[in-house]
Design a protein around this motif. Structure first.
Motif, mmCIF file in Angstrom:
data_model
loop_
_atom_site.group_PDB
_atom_site.id
_atom_site.type_symbol
_atom_site.label_atom_id
_atom_site.label_comp_id
_atom_site.label_asym_id
_atom_site.label_seq_id
_atom_site.Cartn_x
_atom_site.Cartn_y
_atom_site.Cartn_z
ATOM 1 N N VAL A 34 -4.650 -5.959 -3.699
ATOM 2 C CA VAL A 34 -3.128 -5.805 -3.833
ATOM 3 C C VAL A 34 -2.595 -6.697 -4.108
ATOM 4 O O VAL A 34 -1.287 -7.261 -5.337
ATOM 5 N N ILE A 35 -2.527 -8.440 -3.592
ATOM 6 C CA ILE A 35 -1.732 -9.286 -4.187
ATOM 7 C C ILE A 35 -2.309 -9.733 -5.170
ATOM 8 O O ILE A 35 -1.433 -10.476 -5.667
ATOM 9 N N VAL A 36 -3.537 -10.050 -5.725
ATOM 10 C CA VAL A 36 -3.961 -9.340 -6.567
ATOM 11 C C VAL A 36 -2.986 -9.246 -8.361
ATOM 12 O O VAL A 36 -2.708 -9.800 -9.366
ATOM 13 N N LEU B 35 -8.714 1.288 -0.661
ATOM 14 C CA LEU B 35 -9.393 0.394 0.168
ATOM 15 C C LEU B 35 -8.935 0.417 1.342
ATOM 16 O O LEU B 35 -9.452 0.280 2.553
ATOM 17 N N ALA B 36 -7.687 0.035 1.452
ATOM 18 C CA ALA B 36 -7.404 -0.718 2.604
ATOM 19 C C ALA B 36 -6.547 -0.159 3.600
ATOM 20 O O ALA B 36 -7.268 -0.102 4.497
ATOM 21 N N LEU C 66 -5.383 -2.732 -9.500
ATOM 22 C CA LEU C 66 -5.939 -2.939 -8.859
ATOM 23 C C LEU C 66 -4.614 -2.963 -7.729
ATOM 24 O O LEU C 66 -5.359 -2.976 -6.091
ATOM 25 N N ILE C 67 -3.186 -2.609 -7.754
ATOM 26 C CA ILE C 67 -2.438 -2.404 -6.488
ATOM 27 C C ILE C 67 -3.415 -0.748 -5.821
ATOM 28 O O ILE C 67 -3.083 -0.844 -5.006
ATOM 29 N N ILE C 68 -3.362 -0.353 -7.253
ATOM 30 C CA ILE C 68 -3.659 1.440 -6.587
ATOM 31 C C ILE C 68 -5.069 1.416 -6.534
ATOM 32 O O ILE C 68 -5.129 1.298 -4.914
#
Length: 64
Positions: A40-42, A18-19, A11-13
């Protein structure tokens, strides 16, 4: 490796990509930048939870 740690890292990657690179991309009604930040937060929260659960010491049950 715990599956929650792997999911959090993924999820972070994905959220970081995306961001950073797909800020203006529209995915249904979401834009890439804010959706990436949320992912990223999740992912960080999931990663921290997986690490915290992995370090929990095994305790014996004195009542048994």
């Amino acid at each position: 490796m715990n599956w929650r740690i792997g999911l959090g890292a993924a999820l972070i990657i994905v959220g970081g990509i995306l961001a950073l690179f797909f800020t203006d991309l529209e995915f249904f009604w979401f834009r890439g930048g804010p959706l990436g930040i949320i992912l990223v937060i999740v992912g960080v929260l999931d990663l921290l939870d997986g690490v915290r659960r992995g370090r929990r010491p095994v305790r014996s049950d004195p009542g048994r």
